[in-house]
Design an enzyme around this catalytic site. Structure first.
Site, short mmCIF file in Angstrom:
data_model
loop_
_atom_site.label_atom_id
_atom_site.label_comp_id
_atom_site.label_asym_id
_atom_site.label_seq_id
_atom_site.Cartn_x
_atom_site.Cartn_y
_atom_site.Cartn_z
N GLY A 595 -82.91 0.27 68.28
CA GLY A 595 -83.52 -0.58 69.29
C GLY A 595 -82.58 -1.70 69.69
O GLY A 595 -81.53 -1.91 69.06
N PRO A 596 -82.94 -2.43 70.73
CA PRO A 596 -82.09 -3.53 71.20
C PRO A 596 -82.06 -4.67 70.20
O PRO A 596 -82.89 -4.75 69.29
CB PRO A 596 -82.78 -3.95 72.52
CG PRO A 596 -84.18 -3.51 72.38
CD PRO A 596 -84.15 -2.26 71.55
N PRO A 597 -81.10 -5.57 70.35
CA PRO A 597 -81.01 -6.70 69.41
C PRO A 597 -82.22 -7.62 69.52
O PRO A 597 -82.79 -7.81 70.60
CB PRO A 597 -79.74 -7.43 69.87
CG PRO A 597 -78.96 -6.43 70.66
CD PRO A 597 -79.97 -5.54 71.30
N GLY A 598 -82.61 -8.16 68.38
CA GLY A 598 -83.67 -9.15 68.36
C GLY A 598 -85.07 -8.60 68.30
O GLY A 598 -86.02 -9.37 68.49
N VAL A 599 -85.23 -7.30 68.03
CA VAL A 599 -86.59 -6.74 67.98
C VAL A 599 -87.10 -6.65 66.56
O VAL A 599 -88.23 -6.21 66.34
CB VAL A 599 -86.63 -5.35 68.66
CG1 VAL A 599 -86.31 -5.48 70.13
CG2 VAL A 599 -85.69 -4.37 67.97
N SER A 981 -79.79 8.59 85.79
CA SER A 981 -81.22 8.30 86.00
C SER A 981 -81.47 7.53 87.29
O SER A 981 -82.57 7.02 87.48
CB SER A 981 -81.78 7.51 84.82
OG SER A 981 -81.11 6.28 84.69
N LYS A 1024 -87.69 1.20 79.86
CA LYS A 1024 -87.79 1.07 81.32
C LYS A 1024 -89.19 0.66 81.75
O LYS A 1024 -89.36 -0.12 82.70
CB LYS A 1024 -87.39 2.39 81.98
CG LYS A 1024 -85.91 2.72 81.80
CD LYS A 1024 -85.56 4.07 82.39
CE LYS A 1024 -84.08 4.40 82.20
NZ LYS A 1024 -83.71 5.71 82.75
#
Length: 1106
Positions: A595-599, A981, A1024
């Protein structure tokens, strides 16, 4: 030895059976010959002359064979008489021999048998007077002659004493070969060995020794680094040196032409001139008319007693004296060698009184210093003993000059000081200079003795301690009190091993290493290696496991307490715990959070360990390039250590910890191996049950370890490694989730860290919403946490400034210990400033520190701070994002797309404009900008082709793409963009421009497009969707193949709330959604006016149509 140069009457002078040598290299007419006798002769070959019965001033002899009057004198270097010219050499020799025998017989009859002159010179032979020598009345026996000629009465005593004869050194040697020496000067009476590398000089010395003239002058180089065997200029050497005798010479092994010569200096000399090298012109001979023989004078008698008498022939008439040329000296044969020949003169010591108090005092002091040095330096003791033995017959005090030379010869002083001692002719001055040199030698010896004693004392102390320790160990062993260190170490390892449940293979290795340790000496290097290995082997928790907690309720409580949302992650953890509850154990599970940073990927790993009651160990592999960090080093290397996994087991002391491997997608690769490949064995449930570390080299069971990995993306993770892990994706948080996290976790933590825990500081909900909306739009909550901390820090500063020093006095915050430390700090700072070198002065930090120097201050209850949406910018500044969307009402050609980034999802707008005025003569084209990479460039071309085809099929009257030059751009050109995409977004943007129709700003879309209009599957739908909801979209269009991802979005996360998902398989479905209110009649006639052709002739029109 008397040297005759070109004498026609040589045999008459050669009285000692070959002892007197002649130079016959030049044959001159008899009328032009002169005769010279030099003082430069070896002492042992100069005949001593016995005292005659008469004491008159002259002795006149009748030289029958010569028919002339000759005089004998002790003065040197006079012109010699010319021999008669009417006889040949052979006739002269016969006459002289007969004359000699006759005179000998007459003397035996009248004077009787003569006694040998053994005086001070100790030659052991008898020689006739000068008159007898010329008359042939005496036979002078030399060091190399026989006794057949007799001596006086024919006594045999000289022959018996010849072996004990002492060599006699000439007192006057006006011309010598100069030999420069380096490092230190020579002193009279003390041997010195020198190495001569110049072949010419070596050959010259060898010939000098063969001729019986082994005398040279030794002079010190002025330059200490100079080296050589010849002198090119008098400036190269000191002018004062020594007259030395070569006592022996032998070749140097391995150096052709070189030899080592042992020199014995006799006296001091000074250079008066340097002769040019090579041959010189012959000297002219002055004819002599008459020769006279002078009587032996009193001066001759004195010099004869000293052994320094040299006979010479001189004219009876007054003849002016002259200095002989180089060819007349005994060193004339050196002309054929390329050596340095110098003119020298003897240096005589100034007269002194041995009883002078200063001389006696300095002499006594030198003797005392010698005694002190002898006690400190054994080498000096030997040299002093040798010197004393050589002077056993006399008193050293009576020879102060020789004592001074000895002091300078044995001392290792400076070259300049030693040369000054050599040049000193005043005995008093020489003694004082020698004393200075000797005192320095004493100081050096004392320093050496002190250093030696200090080192010896340390060694003795250590030896004594070692000896006492060994004795104590022996006593304890005898009494059974305690074993030695090695036995105790072995016992300690055995005790630790008994508490561990080692596998059989590990137990076997442990016993072998323990047995090896017991047979090794503690001083051996292998001892420490084996000890460290056994230490690591016994610190691994073999068979030791922590008790796990498989309570579902407890796990849910821990996860909810630490994290908000993340329902799918929490469900997966609960499933994991449920299986462990039924099986009793959890094995073979490797989980990877992506996952993205900070989650919260790392923090959720800690929560899982706390929920399961497992020990937690984290290490990061981001940028790791060394395989040894995973699998350890070989034991052969110095400082070798096991890998991180073994270190984790040692730290946690359990076999079942939770190991978090962070940043697994950023692992590196270098020349030291591929760590990603090393992780394959570690993270494979089928292999890690027998993991082999390079250091321990025994199988270790890691199947009970729970591995949790984290990554931001899966693209950079090797496929084999990714296949071994169970992926759990953590998408970004929406606004509602961020709000809950901020209120429940972030705000209380930041308030406590800012020291405002008990202070009335309120961060309102509307302020948090503004932070999320206008400052922190990223997927994670790390930036939101920073902004909330900033708000509370600003609040703390505001409170302190308003209360001032009176409300929060500094004195109350400092404890008594802190006040003492502060005072000491001020004193220390003053001391350092007043010192001579403040920068190098060390401070005493121990007195300036304390355990608890300060305490927290309590803020009065009357203080109230309220942070709202209106005053938020006073704390965090102006908003970063001013609107939810880039376009509130987008123009035709602008469509909102969706993109996935490492930070989560993001809204990606696609813009299309008409570059030039649309006309019938315009040429179509497509320009693409916005840092688009290869995949997106291809997507733009495909979308452009598809849009032209769609317009041709559905709106043939609209000929926009046939004449329009279009520019397609994706904003934020500094950010590289790529991925499959954005196809339907680009096609919709181009169609919106061609149809001049605005797309609804609440519609966001994502999907890849083919040229036929098929929409393909994409990734990152969750991120998204979060980005679409954050940007205010109400409808999201995505590929129908991603319907399963849409359905898996958790309802509790509120991602779908207010967002309608519309799947599509073909672009026609997207067209109907984006252009649902399109006026087809208007579109058909949209660009006719711009594309109308100007009025022309029919022919020209037809040509244009073609």
């Amino acid at each position: 030895m008397v040297y005759g140069h070109n004498l026609s009457w040589r045999s008459a002078v050669r009285l000692s059976q070959g002892r007197l040598r002649t130079t016959s290299s030049r044959q001159l007419p008899a009328a032009a010959r002169q005769y010279t006798c030099l003082n430069a002769l070896p002492r042992q070959q100069v005949p001593t002359l016995p005292r005659t019965a008469t004491s008159t001033s002259h002795i006149t002899l009748d030289a029958r064979s010569l028919g002339l009057r000759r005089e004998f004198t002790t003065s040197s270097l006079r012109l010699k008489a010319r021999p008669p010219e009417n006889k040949g050499i052979v006739e002269e020799e016969v006459d002289e021999e007969a004359k000699r025998k006759e005179e000998e017989k007459e003397k035996e009859e009248h004077d009787g048998e003569s006694k040998l002159d053994s005086g001070k010179r100790g030659s052991g032979e008898r020689f006739g007077s000068p008159g007898e020598i010329l008359k042939g009345g005496a036979s002078a026996g030399g060091a190399g002659g026989d006794s057949s000629g007799g001596s006086g009465g024919g006594s045999k005593k000289p022959t018996l004493n010849r072996s004990l004869q002492k060599p006699i050194v000439p007192d006057i040697y006006p011309q010598v070969m100069a030999l420069p020496i380096a490092k230190r000067p020579l002193f009279p009476g003390f041997y010195k060995a020198v190495t001569i590398k110049d072949p010419n000089v070596a050959a010259a010395i060898q010939e000098m020794m063969k001729r019986g003239q082994p005398y040279i002058g030794a002079f010190l180089f002025k330059d200490e680094d100079a080296d050589g065997d010849t002198i090119d200029s008098l400036d190269e050497v000191h002018d004062v040196g020594v007259f030395a005798q070569v006592t022996s010479a032998f070749p140097v092994h391995g150096e052709e032409g070189a030899l080592t010569a042992v020199l014995y200096p006799h006296r001091r000399i000074r250079i008066t001139g340097l002769q040019s090298r090579g041959g010189e012109s012959e000297s002219k001979e002055v004819p002599i008319s008459e020769l006279e023989i002078e009587e032996v004078t009193e001066e001759y008698e004195e010099r004869r007693e000293k052994g320094d008498v040299v006979a010479s022939f001189e004219e009876a008439t007054e003849t002016p004296e002259r200095r002989p040329s180089a060819g007349e000296y005994a060193t004339s044969f050196l002309r054929k060698y390329n050596v340095s020949v110098v003119d020298v003169e003897n240096l005589v010591e100034e007269p002194h009184d041995k009883k002078d108090p200063i001389i006696r005092a300095v002499t006594s002091e030198i003797v005392n210093v010698f005694k002190e040095i002898a006690n400190l330096n054994p080498l000096f003791r030997d040299q002093i003993s040798t010197f004393s033995i050589s002077h056993s017959t006399g008193n050293v005090i009576d020879e102060p000059a020789r004592l001074a030379d000895f002091a300078a010869a044995v001392a290792s002083g400076e070259v300049k000081e030693l040369q000054e001692v050599l040049e000193s002719l005043s005995v008093e001055e020489r003694l004082q200079k020698a004393l200075v040199v000797l005192k320095k030698e004493l100081m050096n010896a004392q320093l050496q003795s002190k250093i030696s004693k200090d080192v010896e004392a340390k060694i003795q102390k250590r030896q004594r301690e070692y000896w006492l320790m060994e004795q104590m160990k022996g006593i304890k062993r005898e009494l059974g009190i305690e074993s030695d260190g090695k036995d105790k170490l072995v016992e300690k390892f055995k005790e630790k091993a008994e508490k561990l449940a080692m596998p059989e293979a590990v137990k076997k290795v442990f016993d072998e290493e323990l047995n090896k340790l017991s047979h090794l000496e503690p001083a051996a290097s292998e001892f420490n290696v084996t000890r460290n290995y056994l230490d690591w082997l016994t610190q691994i928790p073999w068979g030791q496991r922590s008790t796990e907690n498989y309570s579902i309720g407890h796990a849910m409580g821990v996860l909810e307490e630490d994290h908000y949302g993340l329902k799918d992650v929490k469900d997966r953890i609960l499933e994991f715990i449920a299986v462990g509850k039924l099986r009793g154990t959890v094995e073979g599970k490797i989980i990877c959070f992506v996952g993205p940073p900070g989650v919260g990927k790392t923090s959720i790993g800690k929560s899982i360990a706390r929920a399961l009651n497992r020990q937690f160990y984290r290490f990061s592999v981001g940028g790791l390039t060394d395989v040894a960090e995973i699998k350890g080093h070989r034991r052969t290397y110095v400082g070798a250590l096991p890998g991180r996994i073994i270190q984790a087991l040692k730290k946690c002391q359990t076999e079942n910890p939770l190991v978090l491997i962070d940043e697994v997608d950023k692992i590196g690769r270098g020349h030291q191996g591929d760590p990603a490949s090393a992780l394959l064995e570690l993270l494979d449930p089928e292999q890690n049950s027998s993991f082999l570390d390079h250091y321990l080299d025994v199988p270790i069971d890691l199947s009970k370890v729970l591995f949790v990995c984290t990554a931001n993306m899966t693209d950079t993770i090797p496929r084999p490694l990714l296949d071994r892990m169970e992926m759990i994706e953590l998408s970004g948080y929406v606004a509602d989730e961020k709000m809950a996290i901020a209120e429940k976790y972030l705000a209380p933590q930041a308030k406590e860290l800012s020291g405002l825990k008990d202070v009335d500081v309120q961060l309102n909900k509307d302020a948090i919403e503004e932070l999320i909306k206008s400052y922190c739009r990223e997927s994670g909550v790390r930036n939101l946490k920073k902004q909330i901390e900033k708000v509370y820090r600003k609040s703390a500063l505001k409170i302190v400034q308003e209360l001032g020093e009176q409300g929060l006095p500094e004195e109350k915050a400092i404890t008594e210990e802190g006040k003492i430390a502060l005072e000491n700090s001020k004193k220390e700072a003053e001391r350092v400033e007043q010192s001579e070198k403040p920068q190098k002065t060390e401070q005493n930090m121990e007195s300036q520190t304390s355990e608890k120097p300060r305490v927290s201050l309590k803020v009065p209850e009357s203080v109230h701070v309220n942070i709202t949406k209106d005053n938020l910018k006073d704390y965090v500044g102006p908003p970063v994002f001013t609107s939810d969307r880039l376009y509130d009402v987008p123009p035709p050609g602008v469509v909102m797309g969706l993109a996935w980034t490492r930070m989560g999802g993001a809204a990606l707008y696609v813009e299309s404009i008409l570059e030039t005025v649309l006309s019938s003569s315009g040429r179509p084209g497509l320009e693409r900008t916005g840092s688009l990479k290869d995949v997106m460039k291809e997507s733009a071309v495909v979308a452009y082709s598809f849009a032209k085809g769609l317009m041709a099929n559905n709106f043939p009257e609209n000929r926009f793409f046939e004449h329009a030059r279009v520019h397609l751009h994706c904003p934020e050109g500094a950010v590289p963009k790529d991925g499959p995409s954005a196809g339907i977004t680009m096609a919709t943007s181009l169609l919106s421009l061609a149809l001049d129709h605005k797309v609804d700003p609440t519609i966001a879309m994502t999907g890849e497009l083919t040229v036929t209009g098929k929409i393909l599957r994409i990734g990152g739908l969750r991120e998204k969707a979060v980005a679409a909801r954050r940007s205010g979209a109400k409808t999201i269009i995505f590929p129908k193949d991603n319907m399963s991802d849409w359905l898996e979005l958790p309802e509790a996360s509120n991602i779908k709330e207010g967002l309608e998902g519309r799947p599509a398989s073909w672009y026609s479905e997207v067209f109907d959604l984006a252009f649902h209110n399109l006026d087809k009649k208007r579109v058909a006639n949209l660009w006719k006016k711009q594309l109308e052709k100007p009025a022309k002739k029919e022919k020209g029109r037809e040509h244009d149509d073609e």
